[in-house]
Write a protein that holds these residues in place. Structure first.
Motif, PDB file in Angstrom:
ATOM      1  N   TYR A  87      -7.068 -42.667 -14.820  1.00  0.00           N
ATOM      2  CA  TYR A  87      -6.034 -41.906 -15.115  1.00  0.00           C
ATOM      3  C   TYR A  87      -4.485 -42.131 -15.863  1.00  0.00           C
ATOM      4  O   TYR A  87      -3.986 -42.867 -15.005  1.00  0.00           O
ATOM      5  N   PHE A  88      -3.993 -41.376 -16.509  1.00  0.00           N
ATOM      6  CA  PHE A  88      -2.807 -41.796 -17.213  1.00  0.00           C
ATOM      7  C   PHE A  88      -1.363 -40.493 -16.667  1.00  0.00           C
ATOM      8  O   PHE A  88      -1.934 -39.449 -16.774  1.00  0.00           O
ATOM      9  N   TRP A  89      -0.688 -41.076 -16.786  1.00  0.00           N
ATOM     10  CA  TRP A  89       0.899 -40.089 -16.719  1.00  0.00           C
ATOM     11  C   TRP A  89       1.228 -39.649 -18.124  1.00  0.00           C
ATOM     12  O   TRP A  89       1.615 -41.087 -19.052  1.00  0.00           O
ATOM     13  N   ILE A  90       1.021 -38.455 -18.972  1.00  0.00           N
ATOM     14  CA  ILE A  90       1.557 -37.972 -19.831  1.00  0.00           C
ATOM     15  C   ILE A  90       2.793 -37.094 -19.754  1.00  0.00           C
ATOM     16  O   ILE A  90       2.812 -36.409 -19.107  1.00  0.00           O
ATOM     17  N   LYS A  91       4.382 -37.671 -20.750  1.00  0.00           N
ATOM     18  CA  LYS A  91       4.959 -36.940 -21.424  1.00  0.00           C
ATOM     19  C   LYS A  91       4.390 -35.730 -21.987  1.00  0.00           C
ATOM     20  O   LYS A  91       4.637 -36.370 -23.042  1.00  0.00           O
ATOM     21  N   SER A  92       5.131 -34.109 -21.335  1.00  0.00           N
ATOM     22  CA  SER A  92       4.519 -33.337 -22.479  1.00  0.00           C
ATOM     23  C   SER A  92       5.335 -32.305 -22.354  1.00  0.00           C
ATOM     24  O   SER A  92       5.598 -32.266 -20.950  1.00  0.00           O
ATOM     25  N   GLU A  93       6.247 -31.985 -22.797  1.00  0.00           N
ATOM     26  CA  GLU A  93       7.080 -31.023 -22.861  1.00  0.00           C
ATOM     27  C   GLU A  93       7.839 -31.340 -21.686  1.00  0.00           C
ATOM     28  O   GLU A  93       8.534 -30.266 -20.710  1.00  0.00           O
ATOM     29  N   GLY A  94       8.276 -32.814 -21.695  1.00  0.00           N
ATOM     30  CA  GLY A  94       9.473 -33.194 -20.659  1.00  0.00           C
ATOM     31  C   GLY A  94       9.148 -33.164 -19.643  1.00  0.00           C
ATOM     32  O   GLY A  94       9.786 -33.495 -18.589  1.00  0.00           O
ATOM     33  N   GLU A  95       7.663 -32.923 -18.956  1.00  0.00           N
ATOM     34  CA  GLU A  95       7.178 -32.870 -17.143  1.00  0.00           C
ATOM     35  C   GLU A  95       6.884 -34.770 -17.851  1.00  0.00           C
ATOM     36  O   GLU A  95       5.633 -34.531 -18.512  1.00  0.00           O
ATOM     37  N   LYS A  96       6.267 -35.149 -16.766  1.00  0.00           N
ATOM     38  CA  LYS A  96       5.201 -36.225 -16.584  1.00  0.00           C
ATOM     39  C   LYS A  96       4.102 -35.284 -15.442  1.00  0.00           C
ATOM     40  O   LYS A  96       4.117 -35.175 -14.977  1.00  0.00           O
ATOM     41  N   LYS A  97       3.001 -35.033 -16.542  1.00  0.00           N
ATOM     42  CA  LYS A  97       1.246 -34.998 -16.729  1.00  0.00           C
ATOM     43  C   LYS A  97       0.578 -35.573 -15.943  1.00  0.00           C
ATOM     44  O   LYS A  97       0.700 -37.155 -17.195  1.00  0.00           O
ATOM     45  N   LEU A  98      -0.461 -35.342 -15.557  1.00  0.00           N
ATOM     46  CA  LEU A  98      -2.070 -36.398 -14.960  1.00  0.00           C
ATOM     47  C   LEU A  98      -2.646 -35.639 -16.401  1.00  0.00           C
ATOM     48  O   LEU A  98      -2.722 -34.888 -17.261  1.00  0.00           O
ATOM     49  N   ALA A  99      -2.901 -36.582 -16.585  1.00  0.00           N
ATOM     50  CA  ALA A  99      -3.990 -36.875 -17.834  1.00  0.00           C
ATOM     51  C   ALA A  99      -5.564 -38.044 -17.563  1.00  0.00           C
ATOM     52  O   ALA A  99      -5.274 -39.112 -16.978  1.00  0.00           O
ATOM     53  N   THR A 100      -7.048 -37.670 -18.239  1.00  0.00           N
ATOM     54  CA  THR A 100      -7.667 -38.505 -18.184  1.00  0.00           C
ATOM     55  C   THR A 100      -8.240 -38.113 -19.887  1.00  0.00           C
ATOM     56  O   THR A 100      -8.002 -37.268 -20.330  1.00  0.00           O
ATOM     57  N   GLU A 101      -9.094 -39.855 -20.294  1.00  0.00           N
ATOM     58  CA  GLU A 101      -9.393 -39.471 -21.287  1.00  0.00           C
ATOM     59  C   GLU A 101     -10.864 -38.900 -21.843  1.00  0.00           C
ATOM     60  O   GLU A 101     -11.315 -38.856 -21.289  1.00  0.00           O
ATOM     61  N   ASN A 102     -10.531 -38.538 -22.592  1.00  0.00           N
ATOM     62  CA  ASN A 102     -11.365 -37.428 -22.990  1.00  0.00           C
ATOM     63  C   ASN A 102     -12.990 -38.021 -23.398  1.00  0.00           C
ATOM     64  O   ASN A 102     -13.008 -38.344 -24.228  1.00  0.00           O
TER      65      ASN A 102
END
Lengths: 236, 493
Positions: free
Chosen positions: A20-35
């Motif tokens: 899993y990945f940490w993605i910076k979106s809208e100034g926040e660190k968010k969790l994500a997975t590769e689709n």
């Protein structure tokens, strides 16, 4: 907006499993997975494309596994080619992310009993993702699951029943391989409303100790109230 | 040593680990389910097994039953063998030629699982009780919407013709008048068409000519009229739904509707989720379905448990005096759950259930004719009653008219109740003091008990406040009702 996005591979305890990945979106660190299925949304989550790869943000308020990661989960055995038995698939929010992680050669057996949510699970998740085998049956009767074969690496249980721990243990006995991991979401309010949540978590954890080594127990606050996630390893 | 193995994609016969014969399913989902339901014929397989004339081990219980029916000598495999099959299932499928390789197997298994799950979803979606639940929920929803819209209509058209609001109780009649247009165009014919008696028509025409209301623009009137149209449509739809629920309930749950009535029965059914689940619930649960909040409060804090949830709407429970309601609700719930079970597992209408319930309710009525000391002292929730009073005010339609008298009596009774409650409050106060003394006495005991005493003391005080509050609440409520008086005045006509 695209320039703000940074991706950092997260190290799990044993090795870099790139799950899993940490993605910076809208100034926040968010969790994500590769689709796994680019362009496909499951629960109207945000899709972010970075360097030609599409990622799906993973909402910790909707998925208890994500909440556990946010609350410092130390063990993350879900990886490429993992075989997972998932009890309580519901509409498939968490299942879809695990499906992203285990990839096309992994397998998830998603068990769900309620036909109303199973409808959404089939429509939105199972029919798009080739690594999910949906099973519409009562988790109380693991013997009657069709289509499950072999033993699995991980059993993930998220069912709201007073006897959920026992149901989970029965399933582990049948389908979890020795040394496999066990994720148990404890919903204290569905076990007994009158008791204090902390005591219930202790009691339920105690039931695991005969066959499992308890690795970690996480309170899911503030993402879920009176919920805990227990991670355990099946003794050899 | 022959073994017969059932897989999702077909049945295969192995001899010492080598494939002897394979019988693939042409439509796996359908045929697999047939085997599982023990309805399969499996002619080819049986002929083959009969021809080899040897004892065979079988991997599946349902399959075993089918084979035994055709007097094939067979027995169930041991669990170690079954585990082995479970572990190597994809390989077995490939070996049997049901799939070309492991990857293909996986795809086929997944297809099978999807097909099976879909067929289950379809099957459940067709069950009539789910449709009844949707119907009764729509009915409640429509009531809610129509009530809100009705009061809006009265407010809005009331700007133009304020006097009408007080004269016409039935929202149906009101909406019909609104549809006719402005005050000037309201002829006697309109009132007559709306179904009002002559005396009322006279009065209406008189009042409409010298109304205090302002003019209304055409644009506004058009909107108001379409609201009125909507309300009339809702009324139609509601009637249809009611009839539908009635007939559907008679069909799928005749016993349950005999005990509970079709509307209450359908609502209980909705709470339970399905008829089958309702039949598996304990009667005590059915008794408090719909009162979950109170039930959990009671479990958590030890306060009084609810006597009834949705069952309060049942005529027997509703009409009974307060101190009998819990007992009657329990009796009704007990019979209701038996009725649900007869509906699911038995057949036809069982008359004795209702008779027995009636006997029991009469018994309760006689035995507990008068409230005991304890019953009077029991604190009762005022808020709820008050809330209902307010909500029901604008309740739509003819029901309100019919209900008018009943409610009026109810009002009186409630007023008496208020007095009684007021007395009750005082008595409760004394009670609190008494309990306080008790606390002191008990304090001589162990520590734990001392705490208990204190807590109880606080309890007493709280209860005292409660009594006062209730008293204030009571008086304010009974002095307020201008609206009430108005309704009375016109309700009598």
């Amino acid at each position: 907006m695209k320039d703000q996005i940074q991706i950092k591979r997260e190290r799990s305890l044993e090795e870099d499993n790139q799950s899993y990945f940490w993605i910076k979106s809208e100034g926040e660190k968010k969790l994500a997975t590769e689709n796994l299925v680019p362009g496909n949304q499951v629960y109207k989550e945000k899709l972010i494309i970075k360097k030609g790869v599409e990622y799906r943000l993973w909402d910790a308020f909707r998925s208890k596994l994500a909440a556990a990661i946010m609350n410092d989960l130390e063990y993350f055995p879900f990886e490429n080619k993992s075989k997972v038995l998932y009890l309580g698939a519901s509409t498939g929010t968490t299942v879809s992310h695990i499906s992203d992680i285990v990839g096309p050669s992994g397998i998830i057996f998603g068990v769900e009993h309620a036909s109303r949510v199973a409808r959404d699970f089939l429509d939105r998740v199972a029919s798009y993702r080739s690594n999910i085998i949906p099973i519409l049956q009562d988790a109380r009767k693991p013997k009657e699951y069709f289509s499950v074969f072999g033993k699995v690496d991980i059993v993930y249980v998220d069912i709201a029943q007073p006897d959920q721990t026992q149901i989970a243990l029965d399933n582990c006995e049948m389908y979890l391989k020795k040394g496999g991991y066990f994720f148990l979401v404890i919903k204290t309010r569905s076990i007994d409303v009158t008791k204090s949540p902390r005591r219930i978590i202790e009691e339920e954890t105690e039931k695991l100790k005969a066959n499992f080594d308890i690795l970690q127990s996480i309170d899911l606050y503030p993402y879920d109230k009176d919920h805990a996630m227990v991670i355990a390893k099946y003794k050899n | 040593m022959y073994s017969v193995i059932l897989t999702e994609l077909g049945i295969s016969i192995f001899n010492e680990g080598k494939l002897e014969k394979a019988f693939p399913f042409s439509n796996p989902v359908k045929e697999y389910l047939l085997v599982k339901n023990k309805e399969s014929k499996l002619n080819e397989l049986i002929n083959y097994l009969a021809s080899i004339q040897r004892g065979v081990s079988v991997s599946d219980e349902s399959l075993l039953v089918i084979l035994k029916k055709y007097s094939i000598d067979c027995y169930l495999m041991e669990s170690s063998e079954l585990d082995n099959i479970q572990a190597t299932k994809p390989q077995i499928i490939v070996d049997s030629g049901f799939a070309s390789n492991l990857q293909d197997t996986l795809g086929k298994l997944r297809e099978f699982a999807l097909g099976l799950s879909s067929s289950k979803v379809t099957e459940v979606s067709e069950s009539p009780d789910l449709h009844i639940i949707q119907a009764i929920n729509s009915l409640d929803e429509i009531d809610k919407i129509a009530n809100g819209l009705s009061s809006r209509l009265r407010e809005w058209y009331g700007l133009h013709f304020p006097e009408l609001d007080n004269i016409i109780d039935s929202i149906n009649g009101y909406a019909q008048i609104v549809l006719a247009g402005k005050r000037e165009s309201l002829t006697k014919q309109v009132f007559e068409d709306a179904g009002f008696p002559e005396s009322k028509v006279e009065m209406l025409s008189l009042i409409s000519s010298k109304s205090r209301g302002g003019d209304i623009s055409d644009v506004n009137l058009a909107i108001v009229q379409s609201i009125a149209k909507q309300i009339l449509d809702f009324h139609e739809l509601r009637k249809k739904l009611e009839e539908h629920v009635e007939t559907a309930m008679q069909e799928i749950a005749p016993n349950l509707s005999a005990i509970l009535g079709s509307a209450v029965g359908a609502r209980i059914l909705g709470r339970a989720g399905s008829l089958k689940r309702l039949a598996s619930l304990p009667a005590s649960t059915i008794q408090v379905l719909g009162a979950e909040k109170a039930l959990f409060r009671s479990l958590k804090t030890g306060s009084q448990p609810p006597k009834h949830g949705l069952l309060f709407q049942h005529a027997m429970v509703h009409a009974a005096p307060r101190w009998q309601r819990g007992k009657i609700a329990r009796a009704v719930a007990a019979k209701a759950v038996i009725a649900a079970r007869v509906d699911v597992y038995g057949e036809g209408l069982n008359q004795t259930l209702l008779e027995k319930l009636n006997i029991r309710v009469n018994e309760i009525g006689k035995k507990y004719e008068n409230p005991t000391e304890k019953d009077i002292r029991k604190p009762q929730s005022f808020r709820r009653e008050g809330g209902n009073f307010g909500d029901r005010r604008r309740e739509g339609g003819d029901r309100r008219r019919e209900g008018g008298d009943r409610r009026r009596e109810g009002g009186d009774r409630r007023r008496e109740g208020g007095d009684r409650r007021r007395e009750g409050g005082d008595r409760r106060r004394e009670g609190g003091d008494r309990r306080r003394e008790g606390g002191d006495r008990r304090r001589e005991g162990g520590d734990r008990r001392r705490e208990g005493g204190d807590r109880r003391r606080e309890g007493g005080d709280r209860r005292r406040e409660g009594g006062d509050r209730r008293r204030e609440g009571g008086s304010s409520k009974y002095e307020r009702p201008d609206s009430n008086k108005k309704r009375k005045k016109f309700g009598r006509r």
